[in-house]
Write a protein that holds these residues in place. Structure first.
Motif: not given
Length: 148
Positions: A99-119
Motif C-alpha cells: 500500500t501507499t498513503r495517497l494524498s492531494r497536493t497543490e499540484r496533484g497527488v502524492q504517494w508516500s509511506d509505502f508498506a506491506y500490510e495484512n491487517g
C-alpha cells in the motif's frame, strides 16, 4: 519538477500444481522504476490492484472503477491508504497488500509511506518516495486502466 508515472502490463503465469490463477494486471512505473520490483511484490506472490482490461475485461469492469476512484477522485482530506499490489487469488487485504498513503497536493497527488500490510501484523515499511504526480498526467494514466 514532478514525478512521472506509467502503467505497464504485468503478467502472472497460472499453474495447476500448485494451483495458481493466471492474472493480467498493471505495474506502476515511477520515474522509470518498477514499483513491483522495488517493493519485491513478486516475493509476496502479488499482482497489480488494477486488472488489465485487454485480457481481463470482466474483472477490470468490476474492480478497476473502484480502485481508480480510490487513486483519484475519492481522496479525503489528509489522504488514505491505497493498495497497489494485492493477492492474485482473492485481492483480500488480509492476504497482504502493498500500500501507499495517497494524498492531494497543490499540484496533484502524492504517494508516500509505502508498506506491506495484512491487517494483523505491524506494517513493514519500504524506503520509497514520496512521489508527487501532476494531476492531469496522473489522472490520464490511471484512467487508461478502465474497461470500456
Amino acid at each position: 519538477m514532478t514525478d512521472q508515472i506509467r502503467l505497464v502490463p504485468l503478467h502472472r503465469i497460472g499453474s495447476a500444481n500448485p494451483q495458481k490463477l493466471e492474472r493480467h494486471s498493471f505495474d506502476f512505473i515511477v520515474n522509470g522504476v518498477s514499483l513491483f520490483e522495488a517493493t519485491q511484490a513478486l516475493e509476496y506472490d502479488m499482482c497489480g490492484s488494477l486488472s488489465n482490461p485487454q485480457f481481463e475485461r470482466e474483472i477490470a469492469r468490476g474492480v478497476n472503477g473502484r480502485t481508480a476512484a480510490m487513486l483519484t477522485s475519492d481522496v479525503p482530506a489528509g489522504g488514505h491508504r491505497v493498495a497497489l499490489f494485492v493477492c492474485p487469488e482473492c485481492g483480500d487485504f488480509a492476504c497482504g497488500a502493498i500500500t501507499t498513503r495517497l494524498s492531494r497536493t497543490e499540484r496533484g497527488v502524492q504517494w508516500s509511506d509505502f508498506a506491506y500490510e495484512n491487517g494483523s501484523d505491524a506494517a513493514s515499511k519500504f524506503g520509497l518516495g514520496p512521489f508527487e504526480f501532476e494531476w492531469a498526467a496522473y489522472l490520464s494514466e490511471i484512467e487508461r486502466s478502465k474497461a470500456d
